[in-house]
Write a protein that holds these residues in place. Structure first.
Motif, short mmCIF file in Angstrom:
data_model
loop_
_atom_site.label_atom_id
_atom_site.label_comp_id
_atom_site.label_asym_id
_atom_site.label_seq_id
_atom_site.Cartn_x
_atom_site.Cartn_y
_atom_site.Cartn_z
N SER A 14 0.83 -1.18 0.00
CA SER A 14 0.00 0.00 0.00
C SER A 14 0.88 1.25 0.00
O SER A 14 1.83 1.36 0.76
CB SER A 14 -0.91 -0.09 1.23
OG SER A 14 -1.01 1.13 1.84
N VAL A 15 0.59 2.17 -0.93
CA VAL A 15 1.37 3.39 -1.06
C VAL A 15 0.64 4.52 -0.35
O VAL A 15 -0.46 4.90 -0.77
CB VAL A 15 1.56 3.76 -2.55
CG1 VAL A 15 2.38 5.02 -2.68
CG2 VAL A 15 2.22 2.62 -3.30
N GLY A 41 5.05 13.95 -7.40
CA GLY A 41 4.84 12.72 -6.65
C GLY A 41 4.74 12.93 -5.16
O GLY A 41 4.82 11.99 -4.39
N CYS A 42 4.55 14.19 -4.71
CA CYS A 42 4.50 14.40 -3.27
C CYS A 42 3.07 14.31 -2.74
O CYS A 42 2.84 14.43 -1.55
CB CYS A 42 5.11 15.74 -2.90
SG CYS A 42 4.11 17.12 -3.39
N GLY A 43 2.12 14.11 -3.63
CA GLY A 43 0.74 13.92 -3.16
C GLY A 43 -0.16 15.12 -3.36
O GLY A 43 -1.30 15.11 -2.88
N TYR A 79 5.60 17.28 1.30
CA TYR A 79 6.74 16.41 0.97
C TYR A 79 6.35 14.98 1.32
O TYR A 79 5.93 14.70 2.44
CB TYR A 79 8.00 16.83 1.74
CG TYR A 79 9.17 15.94 1.44
CD1 TYR A 79 9.89 16.13 0.26
CD2 TYR A 79 9.52 14.89 2.27
CE1 TYR A 79 10.93 15.28 -0.06
CE2 TYR A 79 10.56 14.05 1.96
CZ TYR A 79 11.27 14.25 0.79
OH TYR A 79 12.30 13.42 0.47
N ALA A 80 6.47 14.10 0.35
CA ALA A 80 6.20 12.67 0.56
C ALA A 80 4.85 12.43 1.23
O ALA A 80 4.75 11.61 2.14
CB ALA A 80 7.33 12.02 1.35
N GLY A 81 3.84 13.15 0.80
CA GLY A 81 2.50 12.87 1.29
C GLY A 81 2.11 13.64 2.53
O GLY A 81 0.95 13.60 2.94
N SER A 135 10.41 6.22 -1.48
CA SER A 135 9.28 5.34 -1.76
C SER A 135 8.26 5.46 -0.64
O SER A 135 8.61 5.58 0.53
CB SER A 135 9.78 3.90 -1.86
OG SER A 135 8.71 3.02 -1.64
N LEU A 136 7.01 5.46 -1.00
CA LEU A 136 5.97 5.67 0.02
C LEU A 136 5.33 4.37 0.47
O LEU A 136 4.31 4.37 1.14
CB LEU A 136 4.90 6.61 -0.54
CG LEU A 136 5.40 8.02 -0.87
CD1 LEU A 136 4.32 8.81 -1.55
CD2 LEU A 136 5.86 8.72 0.39
#
Lengths: 390, 322
Positions: B19-20, B43-45, B227-229, B275-276
């Motif tokens: 799960s991402v 890709g940071c959400g 950043y990263a979600g 990677s998330l």
């Protein structure tokens, strides 16, 4: 747009010319001719054969005959059938065509409609269990050996269950004291279907301008019901009442061939629609449509399926020629004496006038179908309109 | 009054590898008529947040927890029918890449009309035509555009038409998801002016999503850096620019050239977004942080926004190291 249309017509005429000449030369190059059997009859002198050859002008050189044939062709003179002598090719075609037209128009429309419908549902339900099963079934019916499958259907529905008739397009015993020729009935059935579908189409075109979706749906439903009731009335009054039982007989005989060919033919369309539509569904405008709050069904039909229509229409146009030339296999298996059998017969017996007439008839129809295809592309995809102007 | 409140939103995509977690514990709110910017690298959400506001995420994207309160209703809990009502007449989106936002075989006017018809089924054809003319007028397009197909328009015209489309059902909130990415600078400027003008005329709330920090500075009242979600820094746009606290925000600002002041060498951030998949809630920036503390390296400090100043929040791990 007009320039484009004229250019296409001009091209079509040249192609048709080439088609006529090529088919004449090809038929001519078949060894022997239809009168060869005269030579085998010891009762007849050789002069009789020569006389017949001379009578039909077959002793003239090839190029002279080609020119003569084309001149006569445009005068509407197709000569006489060699095999069924006093009858002309036109008479023979006029007798066979309505049967083929009726059966294969039905088959094509039903097959493509169900194929497109199933294809778009498959794409929409991607990943579900029903999608897997229907896809597997479609691939099976797409790849099944058709003559075997048709015979199995005949055996199962005609013999085992005895629901549907085996072969023939009517019960001869019903027609002994019939005042009508079967062709008359075929023609009135075709007329009826053509008029009904044109009315339905007009209803759709005219309701396009109604702004509210629910009102539009209601009007369309009403018009559909009116056409249904109207056709009941039509078949139950005067002349048509007498024709009804015979028409029903033919319709009853059509069920099995239509069903069989549909099962085989729908799968190609369904798989094609599924693939193209899945491609379209990745596009951003589908997301826009969803964001607009439009219902799933409308996104599917109006946005996704509409954009997947072009390849389906292409394949439909290529198949539509079978409405005229039928399919030898289907007509043979279901003993449906239509154009396919006529063509096969005339080619095998070297009845060149009939073969040429049927082929050129199919040629004209195919060219017209392609012409319509080109025009409908421009209608279906506005981007083609621009490119085609140059 | 807050028109939109996003509380502890978590969203993840189910993939074959696991799960991402694309959106992690995102909280922000937006007042009526205010504009809010979300900035961050690819890709940071950012887009995942935008899509979840309308529940338009891909089929494998699931909101695992959190609330999105729009106009008093929790969007996460709505069913399909209620969602369709909120879409476009409550919240509308200007998508990135106007080129592909239009159905290529339907006329522009008809596509706008379709949206209006869906939300105001009782309007007559003339009313809708007038409305479309008015919309085109607002975004500076000729009303004859309605009869054109998308491919007949230039990129800038399409983008303007997309804005007209977004306004067609009188939404209260517009999400602009990188609306100027595919356009050249001159057209970008025109489109930004158009959006600002429209926002002022109609008193709309705006969420502006971009990786272009300069555009965010120009367009928004408040902003969040993702950043990263996760949101790593959030606050009044002026404050954040004047006094960036998080290391990532600083790097982002230093990587953008300034047209005033002395020439400086642009700095770039090494490494790539992490990677998330299946991460714990530790600071994902610690791999790339120029000055990580021991706590960051041991991965013993959780990501959590804490108050730094009035209307200025920063992730707690960057409070001290600065």
């Amino acid at each position: 747009m007009y320039k484009y249309v004229f250019r296409r017509i001009y091209q079509l005429i040249i192609v048709f010319f080439l088609f006529l000449v090529t088919s004449y030369v090809l038929f001519d190059s078949i060894p022997g001719n239809a009168f060869q059997s005269l030579l085998l009859n010891p009762e007849l002198p050789r002069e009789a054969y020569d006389l017949v050859i001379q009578l039909y002008g077959l002793d003239k050189p090839l190029y002279e005959r080609v020119i003569l044939y084309i001149q006569n062709f445009f005068r509407g003179d197709f000569g006489y059938s060699y095999v069924h002598y006093p009858r002309t090719p036109i008479e023979l075609i006029a007798e066979r065509l309505p049967r083929t037209l009726m059966l294969f128009a039905m088959v094509n429309i039903v097959a493509f409609y169900t194929g497109f419908l199933i294809g778009k549902i498959l794409a929409w339900r991607r990943g579900s269990k029903s999608e897997t099963w229907i896809t597997v079934t479609s691939v099976f019916s797409y790849t099944v050996f058709y003559p075997w499958f048709a015979l199995m259907m005949l055996w199962f529905f005609g013999y085992k269950l005895d629901w549907l008739p085996i072969g023939k397009f009517l019960y001869p015993e019903k027609w002994y004291d019939s005042p009508y020729d079967s062709d008359v009935i075929f023609v009135s059935m075709i007329k009826f279907i053509a008029v009904a579908s044109i009315l339905q189409m007009l209803a759709f075109v005219y309701t396009r301008n109604i702004e509210s979706i629910s009102a539009r749906r209601n009007v369309r439903f009403t018009s559909f019901m009116i056409i249904i009731i109207g056709s009941f009335a039509y078949w139950n009054t005067g002349e048509m009442l007498n024709q009804k039982i015979y028409a029903m007989d033919i319709a009853y005989h059509m069920i099995l061939p239509v069903f069989t060919v549909t099962v085989v033919a729908f799968a190609g369309t369904a798989l094609l629609t599924r693939t193209t539509m899945m491609e379209v569904m990745k596009d951003d405008f589908i997301l826009t449509a969803r964001a607009k709050g439009i219902s799933q069904k409308r996104i599917r039909d109006r946005h996704a399926a509409r954009n997947a229509l072009l390849p389906v229409v292409t394949s439909f146009i290529f198949t539509i020629v079978t409405i005229i030339d039928g399919s030898v296999l289907t007509e043979t298996i279901f003993s449906w004496p239509g154009m396919g059998q006529l063509i096969l017969d005339s080619v095998l017996r070297e009845d060149i006038p009939v073969a040429m007439a049927s082929f050129s008839f199919i040629g004209v129809f195919a060219l017209i179908a392609h012409f319509i295809a080109d025009i409908s592309y421009a209608y279906l995809d506005p981007r083609i309109r621009i490119q085609s102007q140059g | 009054m807050n028109i939109l409140e996003v509380k502890n939103l978590n969203m993840s995509y189910e993939t074959l590898e696991g799960s991402v977690a694309a959106v992690k514990d995102v909280t922000f709110s937006l007042k009526e008529g205010e504009s809010f910017g979300i900035v961050g690298e690819s890709g940071c959400g950012k887009t995942s947040v935008a899509m979840s506001l309308l529940q338009l995420q891909a089929d494998n994207g699931k909101i695992t927890s959190g609330e999105i309160i729009f106009d008093g209703k929790d969007i996460v809990k709505l069913n399909e029918k209620e969602l369709r009502d909120v879409r476009w007449s409550g919240i509308s989106i200007v998508f990135q890449g106007a080129m592909n936002s239009w159905n290529p075989v339907v006329k522009i006017g008809e596509q706008i009309r379709e949206a209006i018809r869906e939300h105001y089924p009782d309007k007559t054809k003339e009313e809708n035509t007038d409305k479309i003319d008015e919309l085109f007028n607002i975004v500076g397009l000729d009303s004859s555009i309605a009869d054109r197909y998308p491919h007949e328009l230039s990129g800038g015209m399409k983008q303007r038409a997309v804005i007209a489309l977004a306004l067609s059902c009188d939404p209260k909130l517009i999400i602009a998801d990188e609306p100027t990415t595919a356009l050249d600078v001159v057209i970008q400027d025109q489109i930004l002016n158009e959006i600002r003008k429209v926002q002022n005329i109609l008193g709309l709330s705006l969420i502006y999503i971009s990786h272009d920090i300069a555009v965010i500075a120009e367009m928004t009242d408040n902003m969040a850096v993702m950043y990263a979600g996760s949101i790593v820094e959030m606050g009044n746009t002026k404050n954040v620019f004047a006094n960036p606290q998080h290391a990532y925000t600083k790097m982002l600002l230093e990587s953008t050239p300034s047209i005033i002041g002395p020439k400086k060498k642009l700095r770039s951030l090494d490494g790539e977004p992490p990677s998330l998949i299946n991460n714990d809630n530790c600071c994902l920036f610690s791999y790339r942080c120029p000055s990580p503390t021991d706590m960051c390296k041991n991965r013993s400090i959780e990501m959590k926004l804490i108050k730094f100043d009035d209307n200025h929040y920063v992730d707690q791990c960057c409070m001290d190291c600065g």
